[in-house]
Design a protein around this motif. Sequence first.
Motif, PDB file in Angstrom:
ATOM      1  N   UNK A 246       0.815  -1.209   0.000  1.00 30.65           N
ATOM      2  CA  UNK A 246       0.000   0.000   0.000  1.00 30.65           C
ATOM      3  C   UNK A 246       0.850   1.262   0.000  1.00 30.65           C
ATOM      4  N   UNK A 247       2.171   1.141   0.160  1.00 33.02           N
ATOM      5  CA  UNK A 247       3.038   2.311   0.248  1.00 33.02           C
ATOM      6  C   UNK A 247       3.193   2.968  -1.124  1.00 33.02           C
ATOM      7  N   UNK A 248       3.000   4.275  -1.163  1.00 29.81           N
ATOM      8  CA  UNK A 248       3.214   5.014  -2.413  1.00 29.81           C
ATOM      9  C   UNK A 248       4.701   5.042  -2.749  1.00 29.81           C
ATOM     10  N   UNK A 249       5.530   5.245  -1.720  1.00 30.88           N
ATOM     11  CA  UNK A 249       6.975   5.239  -1.898  1.00 30.88           C
ATOM     12  C   UNK A 249       7.547   4.112  -1.036  1.00 30.88           C
ATOM     13  N   UNK A 250       7.885   2.969  -1.631  1.00 31.82           N
ATOM     14  CA  UNK A 250       8.387   1.833  -0.844  1.00 31.82           C
ATOM     15  C   UNK A 250       9.677   2.188  -0.117  1.00 31.82           C
ATOM     16  N   UNK A 251       9.807   1.691   1.096  1.00 33.66           N
ATOM     17  CA  UNK A 251      10.995   1.909   1.917  1.00 33.66           C
ATOM     18  C   UNK A 251      11.510   0.551   2.382  1.00 33.66           C
ATOM     19  N   UNK A 252      12.797   0.322   2.213  1.00 37.38           N
ATOM     20  CA  UNK A 252      13.451  -0.899   2.681  1.00 37.38           C
ATOM     21  C   UNK A 252      14.668  -0.492   3.499  1.00 37.38           C
ATOM     22  N   UNK A 253      14.723  -0.929   4.745  1.00 38.01           N
ATOM     23  CA  UNK A 253      15.840  -0.600   5.629  1.00 38.01           C
ATOM     24  C   UNK A 253      16.460  -1.881   6.166  1.00 38.01           C
TER      25      UNK A 253
END
Length: 268
Positions: A246-253
């Motif tokens: 659902x994230x508009x801007x995917x984030x992977x940490x």
Amino acid sequence: MEQMRLAKKRMFGASSEKARAEVEEQLSLMFNEAEVHADIERQETVKVAAHVRKKDSGERKDRLPESLPTEVVDHSLPEDKRICPNCGTVMQEIGKEVRRSLVIIPAQAKIREDVYHNYACRNCEKNGTETPIVKTPKDKAVIPGSFASPEAVAHIMTQKFVMGSPIYRQEQEFKYAGIGLSRQTMSNWILKASSDWLTPIFETLHGELLKHAILHADETTLQVLHEPGKSAQSKSYIWLYRTGRDAVHPIVLYEYQPVGKQTTQFHF
């Protein structure tokens, strides 16, 4: 009982023989890697009426992208080389053949000198009691007190973390190019640039990550050699956190944990 112990050790324990076999395989590829892959990717040729051409397998791995800049080198014959041997007149062009080739230019290094000029009022210097001085504002150095540039640090980090080239190997490559850049200096650059420039980005992404209602997490075990207070056989953990679909801007940490337990210190 001894047979069971040895069998369990071979199955679950650290195998020096397996590691040695993997090392020997890697060493063998240092000498015959070209032969190995040439045998795998050898293309079959087929004969046609006028010439021999390579058979099209339907799947082309090697392609020259059209986005690359193209340098056109024109090869033409001078007029005295285009004299007809039958009648002596000058031959006219009737067509051309184009051969495309990939030209690779090695990484280029240069020294950049940023010159910042200072200015003073000559009139006040002669007639006044105080001489105003104006200095050109300096751009912030990526690592103050060093000759590091953003391009150099980015290249070293990309070679290490993306291309898998260790720092000691990069040190040798720089040495071959006549550049004295030690592995200690490159290590300091990586740590300092990561702390000053990348950590704020990580913290910002971390804050954005926590705004989502649903997150995904996973851990992978690994062994880190020469870590203070830990044996080489002990496990460490790399944790991954990411946003959902659902994230508009995917984030992977990613987060490294040297602790010997399956837990994370990531602050939620």
